[in-house]
Each structure stands twice: as structure tokens, then as C-alpha cells.
Design a protein around this motif. Structure first.
Motif, mmCIF file in Angstrom:
data_model
loop_
_atom_site.group_PDB
_atom_site.id
_atom_site.type_symbol
_atom_site.label_atom_id
_atom_site.label_comp_id
_atom_site.label_asym_id
_atom_site.label_seq_id
_atom_site.Cartn_x
_atom_site.Cartn_y
_atom_site.Cartn_z
ATOM 1 N N ASN A 90 47.160 51.093 -25.597
ATOM 2 C CA ASN A 90 47.451 52.515 -25.793
ATOM 3 C C ASN A 90 48.925 52.677 -26.119
ATOM 4 N N ASP A 131 44.620 54.570 -29.470
ATOM 5 C CA ASP A 131 44.017 53.331 -28.964
ATOM 6 C C ASP A 131 44.023 52.320 -30.098
ATOM 7 N N THR A 172 41.749 47.383 -25.475
ATOM 8 C CA THR A 172 42.546 48.280 -26.322
ATOM 9 C C THR A 172 43.930 48.457 -25.726
#
Length: 188
Positions: free
Chosen positions: A68, A115, A66
Motif C-alpha cells: 500500500n 494497492d 499487496t
């Protein structure tokens, strides 16, 4: 990226049976007889359906990486949150259900962390604490001076919490967004 099942943690995004899932809870269980296994509660990113899955601790699962990115909360539009990218000033709409009960703690221009997996939003993180006003608190009961005693109170966002006896209506306090618990009096 493959990882062992016993390394799964809440908030991670995994791929299982051709679908993407966000991990809500995980628990390693060691029965009296046999090998340990991990019980995982997860939500399908497309449909929102929840399921429980079990893996042996030695099994491997596909973990998705992921990215951010920081956004500013602008406003709520129906069932969606409108967030603004701090760098490009572009607005994105994210389903409010992605944040769950934390929606009550959103404040105008609050910085949130999103995310993203391949550009798709999979999770939202609020700041660790926020400052809110007490709108209703029970009066102090005389003789209730034990340090561990707390009384119920209602915050300006409608959330109920427990506060120490010396906190009164109209005071501003710091509240943990994770569990709506009292931290301290807000500094003026």
C-alpha cells in the motif's frame, strides 16, 4: 502465499488459473445437504472481465501480497487518473475503472491509497468520507418529523443521496464514500 478459500475477502488479489484476479465479493454458502462452499465474484486485472468461482471451504488459493502506498489525486486524463507519489513527486496513470463508481468522490489533491502487486496497481481506496455541498434538495413536507424519515438530495458531484428533512440546498454535509450515505452536517 497459500490460504484457505474461506479466508478470501473483498479487495484481496489472488492468482487462479495463471491469472491475477481482484476479489469483488465473497459469500460463504451452506446448503442444507453437503459441505459449505465459498462463492467469489472477481475481476481479471489484465482484461477487466468479471467471473464467479466456487471453492470448497477447505480448498486453498494463492493470495498475492499487496503493498500500500499513499498518492495524491491530481487530475483525470481521459479514462485515466493521474496520481502523484507524495515522496518522489512522480506521476502515475491508473485506469479510472479501477475505482469504479467512487470516481465521483475524487477531489483535487485528495489523498488516496493505492494497492500494488509487483509494482502494478490493483486497487484504489478513497478516504472513508468527504465533505460535499447539497445543490438540490426537496422541500420539507409539513408534519414529516419522524426521526427515520429522509428525503432525496443531489450533491455537488452529481450523486444522489438521502438526507434528513432539516438539510437544505446550499448546506455542506459529510458523505460516506463507500455508499454515498449521509453522515452529518459539515463543521464550518
Amino acid at each position: 502465499m497459500k490460504q484457505q478459500a474461506n479466508l478470501i475477502r473483498a479487495g484481496q488479489v489472488i492468482e487462479h488459473e495463471g491469472r491475477r484476479w481482484t476479489v469483488l465479493k465473497q459469500q460463504i454458502i451452506t446448503p442444507g445437504k453437503g459441505g459449505a462452499f465459498i462463492q467469489v465474484e472477481m475481476r481479471d486485472l489484465k482484461t477487466g472481465n468479471k467471473t464467479n468461482e466456487r471453492w470448497r471451504t477447505a480448498d486453498t488459493v494463492e493470495r498475492l501480497m499487496t503493498d500500500n502506498k499513499d498518492y495524491l489525486y491530481s487530475y483525470t486524463d481521459g479514462d485515466n487518473l493521474v496520481l502523484m507519489d507524495k515522496e518522489t513527486y512522480e506521476q502515475v496513470m491508473i485506469p479510472a475503472e479501477l475505482l469504479g463508481e467512487g470516481v465521483a468522490f475524487l477531489q483535487d489533491n485528495m489523498q488516496v491509497e493505492l494497492d500494488l502487486v509487483e509494482g502494478e496497481a490493483v486497487g484504489i481506496h478513497l478516504p472513508a468520507s468527504v465533505v460535499l455541498e447539497i445543490v438540490e434538495a426537496d422541500p420539507v413536507v409539513k408534519g414529516q418529523t419522524a426521526a427515520s424519515s429522509y428525503k432525496p438530495a443531489i450533491l455537488s458531484n452529481g450523486v444522489k443521496t438521502m438526507v434528513p428533512p432539516f438539510i437544505e440546498s446550499g448546506e455542506r454535509i459529510v458523505v460516506r464514500t463507500e455508499d454515498a450515505s449521509y453522515v452529518e452536517r459539515a463543521k464550518s
